[in-house]
Motif scaffolding. Structure first.
Motif, short mmCIF file in Angstrom:
data_model
loop_
_atom_site.label_atom_id
_atom_site.label_comp_id
_atom_site.label_asym_id
_atom_site.label_seq_id
_atom_site.Cartn_x
_atom_site.Cartn_y
_atom_site.Cartn_z
N GLY A 1 0.80 -1.22 0.00
CA GLY A 1 0.00 0.00 0.00
C GLY A 1 0.83 1.26 0.00
O GLY A 1 0.48 2.25 0.65
N ALA A 2 1.92 1.26 -0.76
CA ALA A 2 2.89 2.36 -0.67
C ALA A 2 2.86 3.30 -1.86
O ALA A 2 3.78 4.09 -2.05
CB ALA A 2 4.30 1.79 -0.50
N SER A 3 1.81 3.26 -2.66
CA SER A 3 1.77 4.18 -3.80
C SER A 3 1.49 5.61 -3.36
O SER A 3 1.80 6.56 -4.08
CB SER A 3 0.71 3.72 -4.81
N ARG A 4 0.92 5.77 -2.15
CA ARG A 4 0.61 7.11 -1.65
C ARG A 4 0.47 7.05 -0.13
O ARG A 4 0.56 5.99 0.48
CB ARG A 4 -0.69 7.64 -2.27
N GLY A 5 0.25 8.21 0.47
CA GLY A 5 -0.06 8.27 1.89
C GLY A 5 1.06 7.79 2.80
O GLY A 5 2.24 7.98 2.52
N GLU B 1 -1.12 3.90 -9.46
CA GLU B 1 -0.13 4.92 -9.10
C GLU B 1 1.21 4.32 -8.69
O GLU B 1 2.20 5.04 -8.56
CB GLU B 1 -0.65 5.76 -7.94
N ALA B 2 1.24 3.00 -8.47
CA ALA B 2 2.46 2.38 -7.94
C ALA B 2 3.66 2.57 -8.87
O ALA B 2 4.77 2.85 -8.40
CB ALA B 2 2.22 0.89 -7.71
N GLU B 3 3.45 2.46 -10.17
CA GLU B 3 4.56 2.61 -11.12
C GLU B 3 5.14 4.02 -11.06
O GLU B 3 6.36 4.20 -11.04
CB GLU B 3 4.08 2.30 -12.54
N ALA B 4 4.26 5.01 -11.03
CA ALA B 4 4.73 6.40 -10.99
C ALA B 4 5.47 6.68 -9.68
O ALA B 4 6.51 7.37 -9.68
CB ALA B 4 3.55 7.36 -11.14
N THR B 5 4.96 6.15 -8.59
CA THR B 5 5.62 6.35 -7.30
C THR B 5 7.00 5.70 -7.29
O THR B 5 7.98 6.29 -6.83
CB THR B 5 4.76 5.76 -6.16
N ALA B 6 7.08 4.47 -7.82
CA ALA B 6 8.36 3.77 -7.87
C ALA B 6 9.37 4.53 -8.74
O ALA B 6 10.54 4.66 -8.37
CB ALA B 6 8.17 2.35 -8.41
N SER B 7 8.91 5.05 -9.85
CA SER B 7 9.80 5.81 -10.73
C SER B 7 10.30 7.08 -10.06
O SER B 7 11.48 7.44 -10.17
CB SER B 7 9.06 6.18 -12.03
N GLU B 8 9.41 7.75 -9.34
CA GLU B 8 9.80 8.99 -8.67
C GLU B 8 10.77 8.73 -7.53
O GLU B 8 11.81 9.39 -7.42
CB GLU B 8 8.55 9.70 -8.13
#
Length: 250
Positions: free
Chosen positions: A13-17, A41-48
């Protein structure tokens, strides 16, 4: 002592928050991280997060389904080269309906994601960590591990169970090099609490009880997550640690 260089972590559950905040903290301390989440959103979060430093991977999976979460865990483990040093069971859901308005199916969904999935992932991760003779498991408890809350029967029951799961697993695994602890966030300024923020009665009541004078943020969990994931906490196990701005002691 707090350095996580070379460590390998899974955060659900780490894509946000809060999950994103803790994943960012582990990564900043040197860990390689898998974000295991159902969200696109997980892919974008991992990339960032992985734009510099150790690798950050996204693995998409539905933790509400037993077969799917086992598949997702195995994929995460493969991304990390077959080793996992840190698991943060952060994924969770809440249903803010009164007991008489809460269908059994809604209760079961909260339980499946908040406690059944956490237990299952502890078990899957434990198999790896027991062979390694080391590991750090961090479960996400809550203020409702200690108090009952309002319109929160399923969530409170699931978070009470998380606290007891943490203590029981600690008893089993502490002598085998694995520390199992839980973080109990206070009232956090995240999307999960948007309905509470909009509640003209409950929001000021909650805020008035927080001695720190504000709601928490994902960044407020970074330090405790790194601490519990590092060698600095090797003699701490079975603890349920509030990070609440003093809410519980008011």
């Amino acid at each position: 002592m707090f350095d996580l260089t070379g460590k390998k972590a899974i955060v659900t559950g780490a894509s946000r928050g809060l999950g994103r905040g803790m994943a960012a903290g582990l990564h900043q301390a040197g860990a390689e991280v898998v974000i295991l989440d159902i969200s696109d959103e997980a892919e974008a979060t991992a990339s960032e997060l992985g734009a510099s430093g150790p690798s950050v991977y996204a693995v998409k999976g539905n933790l509400g389904d037993k077969t799917e979460r086992e598949r997702a865990f195995q994929e995460a483990l493969e991304r990390l080269g077959g080793r996992v040093d840190i698991l943060i069971n952060n994924a969770g859901v809440h249903d803010r309906r009164a007991c008489m308005d809460l269908p059994l199916e809604a209760w079961e969904l909260v339980m499946e994601i908040n406690i059944n999935a956490a237990y299952h992932l502890c078990k899957l991760t434990g198999e790896v960590m027991l062979e390694q003779r080391r590991g750090k498991i961090i479960n996400m408890a809550s203020m409702l591990s200690f108090i009952g809350g309002f319109n929160a029967t399923a969530y409170a029951a699931s978070k009470g169970a998380i606290a007891q799961l943490t203590k029981s697993l600690s008893n089993e695994w502490a002598g085998k090099g694995i520390q199992v602890n839980a973080i109990a966030p206070g009232y956090m300024d995240t999307s999960m609490n948007k309905d509470l923020h909009a509640d003209a009665v409950r929001y000021p009541q909650v805020t008035a009880r927080i001695p720190a004078g504000r709601w928490g943020t994902p960044e407020d969990l970074q330090g405790i997550a790194v601490f519990l994931a590092s060698e600095a906490s090797s003699y701490i196990t079975g603890a349920i640690i509030p990070v609440d701005g003093g809410y519980l002691v008011r």
